[in-house]
Design a protein around this motif. Structure first.
Motif: not given
Length: 214
Positions: A34-45, A71-76
């Protein structure tokens, strides 16, 4: 799998009605992935939104927070049940403590903050120092936000022995805030504790979205 496909169809239906350009992606994986699947998408959002279904899920919730926020540094944007998710709030409360995480949260939320009618920078138990908070705690970040067009007030609050989160939550109530912007703290070992802390914080409080950045 059937539930995933049903949810995907429902989301497609909602998004089609907005007449916006969109994409819906699905992936069926075990908890370890789950973590990797979310990380891959979050990196491009620009932003990941975590809603009530995940917040109420003790197993998936922390994995999604880890993958998107840490894992991305992107906001939530954390949206508890009963809260109204909006990227155009009228009133915003910023929890400020001169740390890197708080600075990142403000930077990531600039569009949201500059468009608000009122931004209140809350500093809890501030100490005036030559470094860190400066001689006028909160004044530096207020000046930064003002340069970006935000309408800013600085509130210096006394905790009186209460946890900072409790003080901020009460101040958000008192100022009729629509969303709280704050930094997300914690090492890898503290990630689940952060998720648990956020979840406990919003239980029993007025449902307010939390904009978090790391």
């Amino acid at each position: 799998m059937a539930n995933l496909e049903k949810t995907s169809r429902e989301i497609h239906k909602v998004l089609r009605a907005t007449w916006r350009c969109y994409d819906v992606d699905t992936e069926h994986c075990d908890n370890a992935g789950v973590g990797d699947a979310v990380r891959q998408r979050a990196l491009c959002t620009d932003l990941t939104i975590v809603g009530p279904a995940l917040l109420n899920g003790a197993s998936l919730g922390p994995l999604v927070i880890n993958g998107s926020l840490f894992d991305t540094g992107k906001p939530v944007l954390v949206v508890p049940e009963g809260a109204e998710a909006t990227l155009s709030p009228r009133r915003v409360l910023v929890g400020w403590d001169s740390r890197v995480e708080a600075s990142r949260s403000v930077r990531e939320a600039l569009d949201l903050l500059s468009g608000a009618e009122e931004v209140r920078v809350a500093v809890v138990d501030p100490e005036a120092t030559c470094t860190g908070n400066g001689a006028e705690p909160g004044a530096d970040i207020a000046a930064y936000l003002t340069r970006h067009g935000a309408r800013v007030l600085v509130d210096r609050l006394a905790s009186r022995g209460k946890p900072v989160a409790t003080v901020l939550a009460q101040h958000a109530i008192d100022t009729s805030a629509d969303v709280i912007v704050m930094g997300a703290y914690g090492s890898r070992r503290l990630r689940e504790r952060l998720f648990g802390g956020v979840t406990r914080w919003i239980v029993g409080k007025p449902p307010l979205p939390l904009f978090l950045a790391r």
